[in-house]
Design a protein around this motif. Structure first.
Motif, short mmCIF file in Angstrom:
data_model
loop_
_atom_site.label_atom_id
_atom_site.label_comp_id
_atom_site.label_asym_id
_atom_site.label_seq_id
_atom_site.Cartn_x
_atom_site.Cartn_y
_atom_site.Cartn_z
N ILE A 80 -6.71 -13.88 13.75
CA ILE A 80 -5.53 -13.42 13.01
C ILE A 80 -5.94 -12.89 11.64
N PHE A 81 -6.79 -13.62 10.95
CA PHE A 81 -7.21 -13.22 9.61
C PHE A 81 -7.94 -11.87 9.65
N THR A 82 -8.83 -11.71 10.62
CA THR A 82 -9.56 -10.44 10.74
C THR A 82 -8.61 -9.29 11.02
N GLY A 83 -7.61 -9.52 11.85
CA GLY A 83 -6.64 -8.47 12.15
C GLY A 83 -5.85 -8.07 10.93
N ILE A 84 -5.43 -9.04 10.12
CA ILE A 84 -4.67 -8.74 8.91
C ILE A 84 -5.53 -7.95 7.93
N VAL A 85 -6.79 -8.31 7.81
CA VAL A 85 -7.69 -7.60 6.89
C VAL A 85 -7.83 -6.14 7.31
N LYS A 86 -7.94 -5.87 8.60
CA LYS A 86 -8.07 -4.49 9.08
C LYS A 86 -6.82 -3.67 8.76
N VAL A 87 -5.64 -4.28 8.92
CA VAL A 87 -4.41 -3.56 8.63
C VAL A 87 -4.32 -3.20 7.15
N VAL A 88 -4.62 -4.17 6.29
CA VAL A 88 -4.54 -3.93 4.85
C VAL A 88 -5.54 -2.85 4.44
N ASN A 89 -6.76 -2.94 4.94
CA ASN A 89 -7.77 -1.94 4.58
C ASN A 89 -7.38 -0.55 5.09
N TYR A 90 -6.74 -0.49 6.26
CA TYR A 90 -6.31 0.80 6.80
C TYR A 90 -5.27 1.43 5.88
N VAL A 91 -4.37 0.61 5.36
CA VAL A 91 -3.34 1.13 4.46
C VAL A 91 -3.94 1.53 3.11
N LYS A 92 -4.81 0.69 2.57
CA LYS A 92 -5.32 0.91 1.22
C LYS A 92 -6.40 1.98 1.15
N ASN A 93 -7.04 2.30 2.27
CA ASN A 93 -8.11 3.30 2.24
C ASN A 93 -7.60 4.73 2.22
N SER A 94 -6.31 4.92 2.31
CA SER A 94 -5.73 6.26 2.29
C SER A 94 -4.55 6.29 1.33
N ALA A 95 -4.56 7.27 0.43
CA ALA A 95 -3.44 7.40 -0.51
C ALA A 95 -2.15 7.70 0.22
N LEU A 96 -2.23 8.54 1.28
CA LEU A 96 -1.03 8.87 2.06
C LEU A 96 -0.49 7.62 2.75
N ASN A 97 -1.37 6.83 3.37
CA ASN A 97 -0.93 5.61 4.05
C ASN A 97 -0.29 4.64 3.06
N THR A 98 -0.84 4.57 1.86
CA THR A 98 -0.29 3.68 0.84
C THR A 98 1.13 4.10 0.46
N ARG A 99 1.34 5.41 0.27
CA ARG A 99 2.67 5.89 -0.10
C ARG A 99 3.66 5.69 1.05
N LEU A 100 3.21 5.94 2.29
CA LEU A 100 4.08 5.73 3.45
C LEU A 100 4.46 4.26 3.59
N PHE A 101 3.47 3.38 3.33
CA PHE A 101 3.75 1.95 3.41
C PHE A 101 4.76 1.52 2.35
N GLN A 102 4.61 2.05 1.13
CA GLN A 102 5.55 1.72 0.06
C GLN A 102 6.95 2.21 0.39
N GLN A 103 7.04 3.40 1.00
CA GLN A 103 8.34 3.92 1.40
C GLN A 103 8.96 3.06 2.49
N LEU A 104 8.12 2.60 3.44
CA LEU A 104 8.60 1.72 4.50
C LEU A 104 9.15 0.42 3.90
N CYS A 105 8.42 -0.16 2.95
CA CYS A 105 8.89 -1.39 2.31
C CYS A 105 10.20 -1.16 1.56
N HIS A 106 10.28 0.01 0.92
CA HIS A 106 11.51 0.34 0.19
C HIS A 106 12.69 0.47 1.15
N ASP A 107 12.47 1.13 2.29
CA ASP A 107 13.55 1.30 3.27
C ASP A 107 13.99 -0.03 3.86
N MET A 108 13.04 -0.98 3.96
CA MET A 108 13.35 -2.30 4.52
C MET A 108 13.87 -3.26 3.45
N GLU A 109 13.99 -2.74 2.20
CA GLU A 109 14.44 -3.57 1.08
C GLU A 109 13.55 -4.80 0.91
#
Length: 333
Positions: free
Chosen positions: A167-196
Motif C-alpha cells: 500500500i505504501f509503495t503504491g501511494i508513493v508512486k501516485v504522489v510522485n506521478y502527480v508531482k513530477n509534472s506541472a500539468l498533473n499537479t494543476r489538474l490534481f489541484q483542480q480535481l481537489c477544488h471540484d471535490m471541495e
C-alpha cells in the motif's frame, strides 16, 4: 546621457550608485566573515563545546561537509552554524577529519574543549575503528560520540509488513506521478477544488492506488502511524533539546508501543483515529489485526536495536539529583 534626458538631479543619484559588478557579493562575504569571526571568538571563550557533523551531496553533485556547534555563552547554551567545507574528491572518514582539522588549525580552536560529537550512521562516521568519531576521540579523548537520534528513528521506522509495504509503495508512486509534472499537479489541484477537498497539495515523498483487500483500512493505519513518527521526529529538534530529553522521548515511544499492542490484541483502535473512523462497526478482521500487531512488534524490535542504551550513567544525577544513587555518580561529576 542621463543628465541630458533626466536632468542633473537624476544624474547625481545615478553617480551615487556603485557600478561594480560584485559589490553585493563582496558585502555579503564581508558580513558572513564577520558573523563567523564572532561565533569563533564565542567558542574560544566557552569552557566546552560540542559539534554536529553531516556530509551531504547537493543538487550540483558537490559534496558538502556541514558543521554545527553548541557552546556556552554567559551560562546560556547557543547553537550556531559553524562552517561548510567542500570535499573535493572522496568523503571518507579521513577526508572529513582532514577538513575539520584544517578548520580547527586555521582558527586556533582547542580540541581539549570538545566534549561531544554527533554524526549520522554512515560507515565513514561510525565504523568501529576507522570512523570519523574514532579519529576525533584520538585528538579529544573526553569527547562523547553520539549517533544522531533522528537518523536512528528514521532507520527504526522503515520496517513494514508486506501488506502495508504494498500500500505504501503504491501511494508513493501516485504522489510522485502527480508531482513530477506541472500539468498533473494543476489538474490534481483542480480535481481537489471540484471535490471541495480541504487540501489540494501533495508531499513529494508520499502513489498507483491498488485495489487490494482492506486497502482503505491499511492506508488509514499508515496515516496514523506515520503521524506518530512525525511527532516523534519533531521532539529532538530545537535549541532546547538535549540527550536526556531525547532518551525520555524514546522511552515514552517504546512504552506506547506496548500499550498499542495490548489494545490491538483486544480490538481497540482509538489510538489510531483515522483507522478507527473508517472501521465498520468498530471491528477489524483477524488478518489485518495480526498485520498491525506484527508491525508494532517489528517497530519495538527495531527501536530496541537502534537504541540499545537509553539510560546514560550520568542521567540520574542530571535529571533528579535528590533521588540519584551515590554509586551511580561518575567520579568526575
Amino acid at each position: 546621457m542621463v543628465r541630458l534626458v533626466l536632468g542633473a538631479e537624476a544624474a547625481q543619484k545615478l553617480s551615487d550608485v556603485s557600478l561594480s559588478n560584485n559589490t553585493i557579493q563582496r558585502r555579503i562575504r564581508d558580513m558572513s566573515g564577520d558573523v563567523k569571526d564572532q561565533i569563533i571568538e564565542e567558542i574560544k571563550a566557552s569552557p566546552i563545546f560540542a559539534m554536529q557533523v553531516d556530509e551531504s551531496t547537493d543538487v550540483a553533485i558537490a559534496c558538502q561537509l556541514l558543521v554545527y556547534c553548541r557552546y556556552l555563552l554567559k551560562s546560556i547554551i547557543k547553537e550556531e552554524f559553524l562552517c561548510c567545507q567542500n570535499l573535493e574528491t572522496s568523503s571518507t572518514a579521513t577526508d572529513v577529519m582532514n577538513a575539520v582539522s584544517l578548520f580547527f588549525d586555521k582558527h586556533d580552536l582547542n580540541w581539549n574543549k570538545l566534549v561531544g560529537i554527533t554524526t549520522d550512521g554512515a560507515p565513514a562516521m561510525l565504523r568501529l575503528r576507522s570512523d570519523f568519531q574514532a579519529k576525533v576521540k584520538s585528538k579529544a579523548p573526553n569527547t562523547v560520540g553520539v549517533h544522531c537520534f533522528i537518523h536512528r528513528e528514521v532507520l527504526g521506522s522503515k520496517s513494514l509488513p508486506s501488506g502495508l509495504l504494498t500500500i505504501f509503495t503504491g501511494i508513493v508512486k501516485v504522489v510522485n506521478y502527480v508531482k513530477n509534472s506541472a500539468l498533473n499537479t494543476r489538474l490534481f489541484q483542480q480535481l481537489c477544488h471540484d471535490m471541495e477537498s480541504e487540501h489540494s497539495s501533495l508531499l513529494f515523498y508520499t502513489s498507483e492506488i491498488l485495489k487490494s483487500e482492506h486497502f482503505e483500512l491499511r492506508l488509514a493505519y499508515l496515516v496514523d502511524i506515520f503521524e506518530i513518527f512525525n511527532q516523534l521526529n519533531l521532539r529532538p529538534q530545537g535549541k532546547a533539546s538535549n540527550l536526556l530529553s531525547h532518551c525520555d522521548s524514546i522511552h515514552a515511544f517504546l512504552a506506547k508501543l506496548e500499550l498499542y499492542k495490548k489494545r490491538v490484541s483486544v480490538g481497540k483502535f482509538m489510538m489510531f483515529p483515522s483507522l478507527n473512523e473508517v472501521l465498520v462497526d468498530g471491528q477489524l478482521s483477524s488478518t489485518l489485526s495480526k498485520e498491525i500487531m506484527d508491525h508494532l512488534s517489528q517497530l519495538d524490535d527495531e527501536f530496541c536495536r537502534y537504541f540499545p542504551d537509553l539510560s546514560p550513567q550520568y542521567a540520574g544525577l542530571a535529571k533528579n539529583p535528590i533521588l540519584c544513587q551515590v554509586d551511580d555518580v561518575l567520579e568526575n561529576a
